[in-house]
Design a protein around this motif. Structure first.
Motif, PDB file in Angstrom:
ATOM      1  N   MET A  62       0.844  -1.176   0.000  1.00 37.10           N
ATOM      2  CA  MET A  62       0.000   0.000   0.000  1.00 37.10           C
ATOM      3  C   MET A  62       0.888   1.238   0.000  1.00 37.10           C
ATOM      4  O   MET A  62       1.918   1.269   0.655  1.00 37.10           O
ATOM      5  N   GLN A  63       0.472   2.250  -0.723  1.00 35.69           N
ATOM      6  CA  GLN A  63       1.187   3.509  -0.701  1.00 35.69           C
ATOM      7  C   GLN A  63       0.374   4.508   0.122  1.00 35.69           C
ATOM      8  O   GLN A  63      -0.831   4.630  -0.042  1.00 35.69           O
ATOM      9  N   TYR A  64       1.076   5.186   1.003  1.00 35.57           N
ATOM     10  CA  TYR A  64       0.453   6.220   1.818  1.00 35.57           C
ATOM     11  C   TYR A  64       0.676   7.572   1.169  1.00 35.57           C
ATOM     12  O   TYR A  64       1.599   7.752   0.385  1.00 35.57           O
ATOM     13  N   HIS A  65      -0.150   8.509   1.534  1.00 41.49           N
ATOM     14  CA  HIS A  65      -0.016   9.892   1.090  1.00 41.49           C
ATOM     15  C   HIS A  65       0.188  10.753   2.330  1.00 41.49           C
ATOM     16  O   HIS A  65       0.017  10.285   3.452  1.00 41.49           O
ATOM     17  N   HIS A  66       0.517  12.023   2.110  1.00 46.12           N
ATOM     18  CA  HIS A  66       0.628  12.947   3.237  1.00 46.12           C
ATOM     19  C   HIS A  66       0.128  14.318   2.818  1.00 46.12           C
ATOM     20  O   HIS A  66       0.001  14.626   1.628  1.00 46.12           O
ATOM     21  N   ARG A  67      -0.159  15.109   3.827  1.00 49.43           N
ATOM     22  CA  ARG A  67      -0.587  16.487   3.643  1.00 49.43           C
ATOM     23  C   ARG A  67      -0.087  17.280   4.834  1.00 49.43           C
ATOM     24  O   ARG A  67       0.355  16.706   5.835  1.00 49.43           O
ATOM     25  N   LEU A  68      -0.134  18.607   4.729  1.00 51.35           N
ATOM     26  CA  LEU A  68       0.238  19.427   5.871  1.00 51.35           C
ATOM     27  C   LEU A  68      -0.749  19.200   7.011  1.00 51.35           C
ATOM     28  O   LEU A  68      -1.968  19.089   6.783  1.00 51.35           O
ATOM     29  N   ALA A  69      -0.233  19.141   8.196  1.00 49.84           N
ATOM     30  CA  ALA A  69      -1.095  18.962   9.376  1.00 49.84           C
ATOM     31  C   ALA A  69      -1.892  20.228   9.628  1.00 49.84           C
ATOM     32  O   ALA A  69      -1.426  21.345   9.381  1.00 49.84           O
ATOM     33  N   THR A  70      -3.098  20.038  10.134  1.00 47.75           N
ATOM     34  CA  THR A  70      -3.953  21.155  10.551  1.00 47.75           C
ATOM     35  C   THR A  70      -4.190  21.045  12.057  1.00 47.75           C
ATOM     36  O   THR A  70      -3.921  20.000  12.666  1.00 47.75           O
ATOM     37  N   ARG A  71      -4.717  22.098  12.631  1.00 50.47           N
ATOM     38  CA  ARG A  71      -5.031  22.075  14.073  1.00 50.47           C
ATOM     39  C   ARG A  71      -5.957  20.901  14.419  1.00 50.47           C
ATOM     40  O   ARG A  71      -5.856  20.327  15.490  1.00 50.47           O
ATOM     41  N   GLU A  72      -6.844  20.558  13.500  1.00 49.51           N
ATOM     42  CA  GLU A  72      -7.773  19.459  13.746  1.00 49.51           C
ATOM     43  C   GLU A  72      -7.049  18.113  13.846  1.00 49.51           C
ATOM     44  O   GLU A  72      -7.580  17.161  14.408  1.00 49.51           O
ATOM     45  N   ASP A  73      -5.839  18.031  13.303  1.00 45.27           N
ATOM     46  CA  ASP A  73      -5.057  16.796  13.353  1.00 45.27           C
ATOM     47  C   ASP A  73      -4.307  16.611  14.668  1.00 45.27           C
ATOM     48  O   ASP A  73      -3.834  15.507  14.953  1.00 45.27           O
ATOM     49  N   LEU A  74      -4.170  17.675  15.458  1.00 44.46           N
ATOM     50  CA  LEU A  74      -3.340  17.597  16.654  1.00 44.46           C
ATOM     51  C   LEU A  74      -3.761  16.494  17.628  1.00 44.46           C
ATOM     52  O   LEU A  74      -2.886  15.772  18.134  1.00 44.46           O
ATOM     53  N   PRO A  75      -5.039  16.269  17.905  1.00 41.26           N
ATOM     54  CA  PRO A  75      -5.386  15.149  18.797  1.00 41.26           C
ATOM     55  C   PRO A  75      -4.902  13.797  18.269  1.00 41.26           C
ATOM     56  O   PRO A  75      -4.399  12.969  19.043  1.00 41.26           O
ATOM     57  N   ALA A  76      -4.996  13.555  16.969  1.00 43.67           N
ATOM     58  CA  ALA A  76      -4.516  12.290  16.401  1.00 43.67           C
ATOM     59  C   ALA A  76      -2.993  12.211  16.483  1.00 43.67           C
ATOM     60  O   ALA A  76      -2.432  11.150  16.784  1.00 43.67           O
ATOM     61  N   ILE A  77      -2.307  13.328  16.237  1.00 43.62           N
ATOM     62  CA  ILE A  77      -0.847  13.371  16.356  1.00 43.62           C
ATOM     63  C   ILE A  77      -0.441  13.026  17.784  1.00 43.62           C
ATOM     64  O   ILE A  77       0.480  12.228  18.006  1.00 43.62           O
ATOM     65  N   VAL A  78      -1.119  13.603  18.756  1.00 44.18           N
ATOM     66  CA  VAL A  78      -0.816  13.336  20.166  1.00 44.18           C
ATOM     67  C   VAL A  78      -1.076  11.870  20.502  1.00 44.18           C
ATOM     68  O   VAL A  78      -0.272  11.234  21.198  1.00 44.18           O
ATOM     69  N   TYR A 108      -1.741   9.454   5.586  1.00 38.04           N
ATOM     70  CA  TYR A 108      -3.091   8.891   5.507  1.00 38.04           C
ATOM     71  C   TYR A 108      -3.161   7.905   4.352  1.00 38.04           C
ATOM     72  O   TYR A 108      -2.326   7.917   3.447  1.00 38.04           O
ATOM     73  N   GLU A 109      -4.138   7.047   4.414  1.00 41.00           N
ATOM     74  CA  GLU A 109      -4.390   6.122   3.313  1.00 41.00           C
ATOM     75  C   GLU A 109      -5.169   6.869   2.237  1.00 41.00           C
ATOM     76  O   GLU A 109      -5.984   7.739   2.545  1.00 41.00           O
ATOM     77  N   PRO A 110      -4.953   6.534   0.957  1.00 40.54           N
ATOM     78  CA  PRO A 110      -5.576   7.290  -0.133  1.00 40.54           C
ATOM     79  C   PRO A 110      -7.097   7.402  -0.032  1.00 40.54           C
ATOM     80  O   PRO A 110      -7.662   8.418  -0.398  1.00 40.54           O
ATOM     81  N   HIS A 111      -7.750   6.381   0.485  1.00 36.95           N
ATOM     82  CA  HIS A 111      -9.210   6.404   0.553  1.00 36.95           C
ATOM     83  C   HIS A 111      -9.746   7.150   1.776  1.00 36.95           C
ATOM     84  O   HIS A 111     -10.952   7.308   1.915  1.00 36.95           O
ATOM     85  N   SER A 112      -8.850   7.635   2.653  1.00 36.17           N
ATOM     86  CA  SER A 112      -9.308   8.255   3.896  1.00 36.17           C
ATOM     87  C   SER A 112      -8.379   9.391   4.341  1.00 36.17           C
ATOM     88  O   SER A 112      -7.688   9.281   5.348  1.00 36.17           O
ATOM     89  N   PRO A 113      -8.357  10.513   3.604  1.00 28.07           N
ATOM     90  CA  PRO A 113      -7.414  11.587   3.921  1.00 28.07           C
ATOM     91  C   PRO A 113      -7.655  12.273   5.270  1.00 28.07           C
ATOM     92  O   PRO A 113      -6.770  12.927   5.793  1.00 28.07           O
ATOM     93  N   GLU A 114      -8.824  12.064   5.853  1.00 28.78           N
ATOM     94  CA  GLU A 114      -9.104  12.688   7.149  1.00 28.78           C
ATOM     95  C   GLU A 114      -8.600  11.849   8.323  1.00 28.78           C
ATOM     96  O   GLU A 114      -8.546  12.333   9.457  1.00 28.78           O
ATOM     97  N   THR A 115      -8.208  10.602   8.085  1.00 29.08           N
ATOM     98  CA  THR A 115      -7.745   9.719   9.152  1.00 29.08           C
ATOM     99  C   THR A 115      -6.218   9.714   9.189  1.00 29.08           C
ATOM    100  O   THR A 115      -5.567   9.220   8.275  1.00 29.08           O
ATOM    101  N   VAL A 116      -5.664  10.270  10.265  1.00 25.84           N
ATOM    102  CA  VAL A 116      -4.222  10.375  10.409  1.00 25.84           C
ATOM    103  C   VAL A 116      -3.655   9.025  10.835  1.00 25.84           C
ATOM    104  O   VAL A 116      -4.060   8.451  11.840  1.00 25.84           O
TER     105      VAL A 116
END
Length: 172
Positions: free
Chosen positions: A1-17, A59-67
């Motif tokens: 599987m190939q993963y993708h990435h994007r710049l983190a947003t404030r909404e991503d901080l809980p998942a990052i933590v 994130y996985e290509p089918h789910s860019p909102e899931t870190v």
């Protein structure tokens, strides 16, 4: 599987933590001994800039909102301006996404992108017993630049740290 990435947003901080705290509890890749909170990581997140020290979330290509992991380009050593040509990489992956190629994809893209940040050298420190991380970085041209014996104590278990790095260029 190939993963993708994007710049983190404030909404991503809980998942990052949450991802970081899984590493804290595993005692395999960070010297923090207690889980951190979103509030305690807010200043770190706010200091990250897309121009110099971005944070990417995987994130996985089918789910860019899931870190599923993250990579940060951290200031090197103490962050003095003379070190701006070097970035200290940090990669943390969600436990369910380790060993599936996400670290490879993030690191490959970081090496390619670093010159756009004005970075000429990438470096990081890795626990000497963290063979998976050492293998990952070595497979991307990082070389051992030093070993710091016994510098980390995690609940009475002493760890050596391996310092690795590599130059980057626009042709990396």
């Amino acid at each position: 599987m190939q993963y993708h990435h994007r710049l983190a947003t404030r909404e991503d901080l809980p998942a990052i933590v949450d991802i970081y705290n899984s590493a804290v509890l595993a005692r395999s890749s960070t010297c923090d001994l207690e889980p951190v909170t979103v509030d305690s990581r807010q200043e770190w997140f706010d200091r990250a800039t897309t121009e110099r020290h971005p944070i990417w979330v995987g994130y996985e290509p089918h789910s860019p909102e899931t870190v599923t992991g993250y990579l940060s380009f951290e200031p090197f050593l103490n962050g003095r301006p003379g070190y701006d040509v070097t970035s200290d990489l940090a990669i943390y992956l969600h436990p369910a996404h380790r060993g599936r190629g996400q670290g490879r994809d993030l690191l490959r893209d970081a090496i390619t992108y670093a010159p756009q940040l004005g970075v000429r050298t990438l470096a990081t420190t890795i626990f000497a017993n963290n063979e998976a991380s050492l293998r990952l970085f070595r497979s991307h041209g990082f070389q051992e630049w030093g070993r710091l014996p016994g510098v980390a104590d995690l609940d009475g278990t002493i760890h050596d740290i391996v310092f690795v790095g590599r130059p980057v260029s626009s042709t990396a």
